[in-house]
Motif scaffolding. Structure first.
Motif, PDB file in Angstrom:
ATOM      1  N   ALA A 121       1.796  -8.902   3.772  1.00 36.59           N
ATOM      2  CA  ALA A 121       3.244  -8.997   3.935  1.00 36.59           C
ATOM      3  C   ALA A 121       3.795  -7.603   4.169  1.00 36.59           C
ATOM      4  N   THR A 122       5.116  -7.514   4.352  1.00 37.35           N
ATOM      5  CA  THR A 122       5.757  -6.228   4.543  1.00 37.35           C
ATOM      6  C   THR A 122       5.515  -5.353   3.325  1.00 37.35           C
ATOM      7  N   ASN A 123       5.267  -4.070   3.577  1.00 41.19           N
ATOM      8  CA  ASN A 123       4.947  -3.170   2.483  1.00 41.19           C
ATOM      9  C   ASN A 123       6.190  -2.903   1.650  1.00 41.19           C
ATOM     10  N   TYR A 152      -4.206   6.995  -2.347  1.00 45.18           N
ATOM     11  CA  TYR A 152      -3.702   5.680  -1.988  1.00 45.18           C
ATOM     12  C   TYR A 152      -3.871   4.709  -3.154  1.00 45.18           C
ATOM     13  N   ALA A 153      -2.881   3.858  -3.326  1.00 44.33           N
ATOM     14  CA  ALA A 153      -2.939   2.756  -4.287  1.00 44.33           C
ATOM     15  C   ALA A 153      -2.444   1.500  -3.587  1.00 44.33           C
ATOM     16  N   ALA A 154      -2.739   0.375  -4.176  1.00 43.47           N
ATOM     17  CA  ALA A 154      -2.350  -0.904  -3.567  1.00 43.47           C
ATOM     18  C   ALA A 154      -1.799  -1.826  -4.637  1.00 43.47           C
ATOM     19  N   MET A 155      -0.909  -2.663  -4.225  1.00 43.31           N
ATOM     20  CA  MET A 155      -0.354  -3.709  -5.082  1.00 43.31           C
ATOM     21  C   MET A 155      -0.926  -5.044  -4.610  1.00 43.31           C
ATOM     22  N   VAL A 156      -1.567  -5.743  -5.516  1.00 41.52           N
ATOM     23  CA  VAL A 156      -2.136  -7.042  -5.189  1.00 41.52           C
ATOM     24  C   VAL A 156      -1.532  -8.085  -6.119  1.00 41.52           C
ATOM     25  N   PHE A 204     -13.664  -6.370  -9.577  1.00 43.26           N
ATOM     26  CA  PHE A 204     -13.248  -7.769  -9.597  1.00 43.26           C
ATOM     27  C   PHE A 204     -14.431  -8.602 -10.084  1.00 43.26           C
ATOM     28  N   TYR A 205     -14.206  -9.908 -10.222  1.00 45.37           N
ATOM     29  CA  TYR A 205     -15.285 -10.772 -10.718  1.00 45.37           C
ATOM     30  C   TYR A 205     -16.457 -10.786  -9.759  1.00 45.37           C
ATOM     31  N   ASP A 206     -16.188 -10.757  -8.466  1.00 51.72           N
ATOM     32  CA  ASP A 206     -17.265 -10.853  -7.481  1.00 51.72           C
ATOM     33  C   ASP A 206     -17.267  -9.668  -6.517  1.00 51.72           C
ATOM     34  N   GLY A 207     -16.795  -8.517  -6.954  1.00 45.57           N
ATOM     35  CA  GLY A 207     -16.830  -7.375  -6.051  1.00 45.57           C
ATOM     36  C   GLY A 207     -16.129  -6.169  -6.631  1.00 45.57           C
ATOM     37  N   MET A 208     -15.918  -5.182  -5.758  1.00 45.79           N
ATOM     38  CA  MET A 208     -15.278  -3.942  -6.168  1.00 45.79           C
ATOM     39  C   MET A 208     -14.505  -3.375  -4.990  1.00 45.79           C
ATOM     40  N   LEU A 209     -13.363  -2.752  -5.294  1.00 47.60           N
ATOM     41  CA  LEU A 209     -12.563  -2.090  -4.270  1.00 47.60           C
ATOM     42  C   LEU A 209     -13.208  -0.753  -3.936  1.00 47.60           C
ATOM     43  N   VAL A 210     -13.581  -0.569  -2.666  1.00 47.81           N
ATOM     44  CA  VAL A 210     -14.278   0.637  -2.238  1.00 47.81           C
ATOM     45  C   VAL A 210     -13.307   1.679  -1.700  1.00 47.81           C
ATOM     46  N   ALA A 211     -12.373   1.256  -0.848  1.00 46.17           N
ATOM     47  CA  ALA A 211     -11.460   2.207  -0.219  1.00 46.17           C
ATOM     48  C   ALA A 211     -10.142   1.519   0.093  1.00 46.17           C
ATOM     49  N   ILE A 212      -9.092   2.338   0.174  1.00 45.61           N
ATOM     50  CA  ILE A 212      -7.763   1.870   0.564  1.00 45.61           C
ATOM     51  C   ILE A 212      -7.349   2.644   1.801  1.00 45.61           C
ATOM     52  N   GLU A 213      -7.062   1.928   2.866  1.00 50.03           N
ATOM     53  CA  GLU A 213      -6.592   2.534   4.097  1.00 50.03           C
ATOM     54  C   GLU A 213      -5.102   2.247   4.259  1.00 50.03           C
ATOM     55  N   GLU A 214      -4.523   2.707   5.362  1.00 47.06           N
ATOM     56  CA  GLU A 214      -3.081   2.589   5.527  1.00 47.06           C
ATOM     57  C   GLU A 214      -2.608   1.149   5.619  1.00 47.06           C
ATOM     58  N   ASP A 215      -3.445   0.282   6.173  1.00 43.86           N
ATOM     59  CA  ASP A 215      -3.004  -1.094   6.374  1.00 43.86           C
ATOM     60  C   ASP A 215      -3.999  -2.137   5.892  1.00 43.86           C
ATOM     61  N   ILE A 252       0.867  -1.172   0.000  1.00 43.77           N
ATOM     62  CA  ILE A 252       0.000   0.000   0.000  1.00 43.77           C
ATOM     63  C   ILE A 252       0.904   1.222   0.000  1.00 43.77           C
ATOM     64  N   PHE A 253       0.655   2.174  -0.891  1.00 49.86           N
ATOM     65  CA  PHE A 253       1.517   3.341  -0.988  1.00 49.86           C
ATOM     66  C   PHE A 253       0.708   4.525  -1.503  1.00 49.86           C
TER      67      PHE A 253
END
Length: 206
Positions: free
Chosen positions: A169-171, A111-115, A132-143, A104-105
């Motif tokens: 895992a470690t960011n 904010y963006a995330a690496m998955v 996604f196939y069965d959902g959607m990303l709503v928000a990105i928090e710090e952790d 997460i950065f």
């Protein structure tokens, strides 16, 4: 005279009442005979009790395999490219359970995330609103990441639930962006100094 007249009237009334009862019974018998229906089954066959129909219990619809979802994604991408439309994101073929958060950065967009897609071992950068196939990303928090998950049932219902994914895992992405590289220290001199030559001892005077 009056007595005889009274007897005649009584007999006539009794006859009229009897005729009325006979007519009513005849009409009822005719009506009953016209509305009678048979038993609906052969009386010579063995009786079988009616089978009770059990109402099916709704079940969640299982998602297709990853191979089928990837094939459908490639087809949608080709259709979009031929129509000169934006191609769908690769995450549309992934389940939420198949995505592991590895970083997460912050970016200029927020904010963006690496998955990482665990079935195919590929990583993607995602932002809020990513589908996604069965959902959607709503928000990105710090952790953690907050998703809205959709479950489809066999009776046609669509159930929405909130699902959260913590940073697994470690960011590594954040550390890579914030860590500065230090210059390498100078190489150590591995050559040993040359030993000094010892002077020959002076000869003693005789």
């Amino acid at each position: 005279m009056n007595h005889t007249k009274m007897i005649k009237q009584t007999l006539q009334a009794a006859l009229a009442a009897g005729a009325l009862l006979t007519f009513s019974a005849t009409a009822f018998a005719q009506e009953a005979s016209t509305t009678y229906r048979g038993a609906g089954r052969d009386p010579f066959t063995k009786y079988k009790p009616p089978v009770k129909r059990v109402k099916p219990v709704p079940q969640p619809i299982a998602a297709p395999s990853i191979e089928q979802r990837i094939a459908a994604y490639k087809t949608q991408k080709a259709i979009a490219m031929n129509a000169q439309l934006p191609a769908p994101k690769p995450t549309t073929a992934l389940l939420l359970s198949e995505a592991q958060v590895t970083g997460i950065f912050r970016t200029p967009r927020g904010y963006a995330a690496m998955v990482e897609a665990k079935p195919i071992k590929l990583s993607y950068v995602i932002y809020p609103g990513e589908t996604f196939y069965d959902g959607m990303l709503v928000a990105i928090e710090e952790d953690r990441l907050v998703f809205r998950k959709e479950t489809r049932w066999s009776d046609g219902r669509r159930e929405m639930n909130v699902e959260m994914k913590a940073l697994g895992a470690t960011n590594a992405v954040k550390e890579t962006l914030t860590t500065t590289t230090n210059p390498a220290p100078p190489a150590a001199n591995t050559t040993s100094p040359k030993p000094k030559e010892e002077s020959a001892p002076a000869q003693a005077k005789q």
